[in-house]
Design a protein around this motif. Structure first.
Motif, PDB file in Angstrom:
ATOM      1  N   MET A 182      11.181  38.014  17.542  1.00  0.00           N
ATOM      2  CA  MET A 182       9.744  37.965  17.719  1.00  0.00           C
ATOM      3  C   MET A 182       9.154  39.318  17.334  1.00  0.00           C
ATOM      4  N   ALA A 183       7.994  39.318  16.701  1.00  0.00           N
ATOM      5  CA  ALA A 183       7.321  40.553  16.307  1.00  0.00           C
ATOM      6  C   ALA A 183       7.027  41.389  17.556  1.00  0.00           C
ATOM      7  N   LYS A 184       7.113  42.721  17.406  1.00  0.00           N
ATOM      8  CA  LYS A 184       6.908  43.614  18.551  1.00  0.00           C
ATOM      9  C   LYS A 184       5.527  43.424  19.178  1.00  0.00           C
ATOM     10  N   SER A 185       4.494  43.251  18.368  1.00  0.00           N
ATOM     11  CA  SER A 185       3.147  43.063  18.899  1.00  0.00           C
ATOM     12  C   SER A 185       3.048  41.773  19.706  1.00  0.00           C
ATOM     13  N   LEU A 186       3.709  40.725  19.234  1.00  0.00           N
ATOM     14  CA  LEU A 186       3.701  39.451  19.944  1.00  0.00           C
ATOM     15  C   LEU A 186       4.480  39.569  21.255  1.00  0.00           C
ATOM     16  N   GLU A 187       5.571  40.291  21.210  1.00  0.00           N
ATOM     17  CA  GLU A 187       6.369  40.538  22.410  1.00  0.00           C
ATOM     18  C   GLU A 187       5.555  41.331  23.444  1.00  0.00           C
ATOM     19  N   PHE A 188       4.830  42.339  22.968  1.00  0.00           N
ATOM     20  CA  PHE A 188       3.988  43.159  23.843  1.00  0.00           C
ATOM     21  C   PHE A 188       2.884  42.315  24.477  1.00  0.00           C
TER      22      PHE A 188
END
Length: 196
Positions: free
Chosen positions: A1-7
């Motif tokens: 998962m993309a880091k921004s989506l994870e955040f």
């Protein structure tokens, strides 16, 4: 998962009652179907965090130094109602039965969770209640074990200083939280309050 989506997913998990799957569904929904809503949510959260703070007198949320209720000269300054949260304060206001002022604890005593008297602003409450104007303090904490313990602790503290203290009547269900009780039940409990 993309880091921004994870955040984003981790940030949404901080909301009460939101687990990992629900947070992930919300994140996907916002990014896939409602980017305008996501941007609006982002702006609203940023604005609220920057602008909202605690009222200098009652400790509720406000954008002013002193909230509108505390500044309202029509309110009965001899009455002080103590609640756990701004949501509880709002529920009592909706009953239209109470015209005094408030003090919002922003929590309740819970030694097991490490929440003591200083964490719920009891020194500030004591100063407010003992200002020479307040004649009665109405304890409207929730009827949970922690809420009852908080009410008892505050009652003993205020009575020791010669203040009149009352408690909401038992119209509110035991174990119930004011935020989830209907306005009619809260109104009856406010009207039937008793001394502790």
């Amino acid at each position: 998962m993309a880091k921004s989506l994870e955040f984003l997913t981790e940030a949404l998990r901080r909301l009460p009652g939101v687990g990992p799957k629900s947070a992930q569904r919300m994140a996907f929904h916002l990014l896939q179907h409602d980017r305008d809503g996501a941007a609006m949510l982002s702006r609203a959260l940023y604005q609220a965090v920057e602008a909202v703070h605690h009222c200098a007198l009652c400790n509720t949320f406000t954008e002013l130094e002193v909230c509108e209720m505390c500044a309202d000269e029509a309110r009965d300054r001899r009455m002080l109602c103590v609640v756990e949260t701004p949501a509880d304060q709002m529920m009592i206001e909706q009953t239209l039965t109470y015209k005094g002022l408030y003090f919002v604890l922003m929590g309740r005593l819970s030694p097991l969770d490490g929440i003591g008297p200083k964490d719920i602003h009891l020194e500030t409450l004591l100063a407010r209640a003992a200002d020479g104007i307040v004649a009665e303090v109405v304890l409207a904490t929730n009827f949970t074990n922690e809420g009852e313990a908080t009410a008892h602790y505050i009652s003993e503290m205020l009575k020791a200083r010669g203040l009149q203290v009352s408690r909401l009547a038992r119209g509110v269900p035991v174990g119930g939280e004011l935020e989830y009780v209907d306005a009619g039940t809260i109104a009856r409990a406010m009207l039937d309050r008793r001394s502790t």
